[in-house]
Design an enzyme around this catalytic site. Structure first.
Site, PDB file in Angstrom:
ATOM      1  N   SER A 190       0.797  -1.223   0.000  1.00 54.81           N
ATOM      2  CA  SER A 190       0.000   0.000   0.000  1.00 54.81           C
ATOM      3  C   SER A 190       0.830   1.273   0.000  1.00 54.81           C
ATOM      4  O   SER A 190       0.379   2.311  -0.484  1.00 54.81           O
ATOM      5  CB  SER A 190      -0.937   0.017   1.199  1.00 54.81           C
ATOM      6  OG  SER A 190      -0.209  -0.062   2.419  1.00 54.81           O
ATOM      7  N   HIS A 218      -5.180  -3.808  -1.989  1.00 52.74           N
ATOM      8  CA  HIS A 218      -4.783  -2.886  -3.059  1.00 52.74           C
ATOM      9  C   HIS A 218      -4.524  -3.605  -4.378  1.00 52.74           C
ATOM     10  O   HIS A 218      -4.275  -2.955  -5.395  1.00 52.74           O
ATOM     11  CB  HIS A 218      -3.534  -2.107  -2.642  1.00 52.74           C
ATOM     12  CG  HIS A 218      -3.755  -1.213  -1.476  1.00 52.74           C
ATOM     13  ND1 HIS A 218      -4.149   0.106  -1.596  1.00 52.74           N
ATOM     14  CD2 HIS A 218      -3.669  -1.452  -0.138  1.00 52.74           C
ATOM     15  CE1 HIS A 218      -4.282   0.639  -0.392  1.00 52.74           C
ATOM     16  NE2 HIS A 218      -4.000  -0.290   0.509  1.00 52.74           N
ATOM     17  N   LYS A 249     -11.925   0.159  -1.496  1.00 52.32           N
ATOM     18  CA  LYS A 249     -11.022   0.694  -2.506  1.00 52.32           C
ATOM     19  C   LYS A 249     -11.656   0.540  -3.894  1.00 52.32           C
ATOM     20  O   LYS A 249     -12.512   1.318  -4.269  1.00 52.32           O
ATOM     21  CB  LYS A 249      -9.664   0.026  -2.352  1.00 52.32           C
ATOM     22  CG  LYS A 249      -9.051   0.360  -0.981  1.00 52.32           C
ATOM     23  CD  LYS A 249      -7.806  -0.389  -0.675  1.00 52.32           C
ATOM     24  CE  LYS A 249      -7.217   0.039   0.665  1.00 52.32           C
ATOM     25  NZ  LYS A 249      -8.088  -0.164   1.828  1.00 52.32           N
TER      26      LYS A 249
END
Length: 398
Positions: A190, A218, A249
């Site tokens: 990240s 991610h 996300k």
């Protein structure tokens, strides 16, 4: 003080003595809690100023997509504002089951299970599958939720240097064969924006009889076919035992999930205290994540555009003479090295119209502070050009 008296500490003494953040506030460069008054988009309004957003994890650009918003609204209309209980009891909706089924199919895993947050997912997964007789091998670059999940499991935790396969091998060699072993790593890291050396990890896991868990918070949307993540990117979906991820996300919502063999999910479902004793994802979040997943599958150009934007931003930073880390993805760390310098540059950028994330110790090592920038699939090249031009001007003054 009277002879023989023992001074007792007040519980809040540590709070009174914590002055570091106030000192930065007094200097006028405090970088946190800046309030947005618009959608989370490529351009936002922060405290009344037009600002290019280069600090979001909205990788697919779906947080303000009308289809996602409408799905969230419709879920509230059908199921109400909350679930009023845990999945274990009264908190399971048809929506939860649909989301889990579609996630499992997308990730090519037998089963999935959703958690209330991504952080909670790592706490709940690791503490359920590892115990005092087990050993966890954890990359030093792993997310804080993995660190805390390891602590909660009471397993022995052995850390290895970031993406250092030689050190991981050495530590596996020194481990008793009697212990259960788990290697856990971020898929896409990240802060650094680099990718785990998953083929090497799988090879070592097979040699030393370890299981492998990938935190793909991610990675989902970022890499792999249609954004399927790190295991897919390397063609190792059948070799990775556990995939963890989030909805906050690429999937434009809130929550977390785990994907694995059905018997592993069955065990977690009945043994994970963070899962059992937490209220389930509200209908709005579940509906939004489900629609975002459908859009990501139907529009494969989004992950492709995200990669193009990441490559473009990296190239532009280098062209401008701005030092960046060894990123391979749409997360591009700009090197600032020192804490105070990081805060000052962040403030100057914000005043000039660009938001990014200041990252200092303990999130990174001392002397390795960064400004974490990240693209979305919906950034335009004009927006990225404008951002780099502002960076160049600010760094010339800093």
């Amino acid at each position: 003080m009277l002879k023989g008296c023992v001074r007792t500490l007040d519980l809040f003494e540590k709070c009174e003595k914590f002055t570091a953040a106030r000192e930065v506030m007094d200097a006028g460069i405090y970088p946190y809690f800046h309030a947005l008054s618009t959608y989370q988009d490529t351009v936002v309004t922060i405290e009344g100023r037009r600002t290019i957003m280069l600090g979001s994890n909205n990788y697919m650009g779906l947080t303000c997509d009308p289809r996602v918003i409408n799905a969230s609204v419709e879920a509230v209309k059908q199921y109400g504002s909350g679930c009023s209980g845990s999945r274990f009891l009264n908190g399971t909706l048809v929506l939860h089951n649909q989301l889990e089924e579609q996630l499992a199919a997308f990730l090519n895993k037998e089963s999935t299970l959703t958690f209330s947050t991504g952080f909670q997912a790592n706490l709940g997964i690791i503490s359920a599958i590892a115990g005092p007789r087990d050993i966890i091998f954890s990359d030093r670059g792993n997310h804080a939720s993995i660190v805390d999940g390891c602590r909660l499991s009471f397993a022995k935790t052995v850390k290895y240097a970031h993406n250092d396969m030689d050190e991981l091998r050495e530590k596996l060699e020194r481990t008793s064969s009697d212990s259960g072993k788990l290697i856990v790593t971020d898929g896409v890291f990240s802060m650094e924006g680099d990718i785990a050396r998953l083929p090497d990890i799988i090879e070592l896991a097979k040699k030393y009889n370890a299981r492998v868990m990938v935190d793909d918070a991610h990675g989902l949307g970022m890499i792999g076919e249609n954004g399927r993540g790190t295991a897919n990117y390397f063609g190792l979906e059948d070799e990775v035992d556990i995939i963890m991820g989030t909805f906050s996300k690429s999937l434009a919502s809130l929550g977390g999930y785990v994907a694995a063999k059905e018997y592993v999910i069955h065990h977690i479902k009945h043994n994970s205290r963070p899962f059992i004793f937490s209220a389930s994802i509200p209908p709005a979040n579940c509906g939004a994540a489900l629609e975002a997943l459908r859009i990501m599958q139907a529009e494969p150009e989004r992950p492709i555009k995200l990669k193009e934007n990441g490559d473009y931003l990296r190239a532009k930073f280098r062209e401008a003479g701005i030092a960046i880390g060894d990123s391979e993805t749409a997360i591009v760390p700009v090197m600032t090295y020192e804490t105070l310098r990081t805060f000052k540059i962040h403030h100057m950028l914000l005043m000039a119209g660009v938001y990014c994330n200041p990252v200092v110790a303990p999130a990174v090592q001392d002397g390795e502070c960064i400004l974490r920038t990240s693209c979305t699939a919906t950034h335009t090249k004009d927006q990225l050009d404008e951002s780099v031009a502002i960076f160049k001007e600010v760094f010339a003054q800093a």
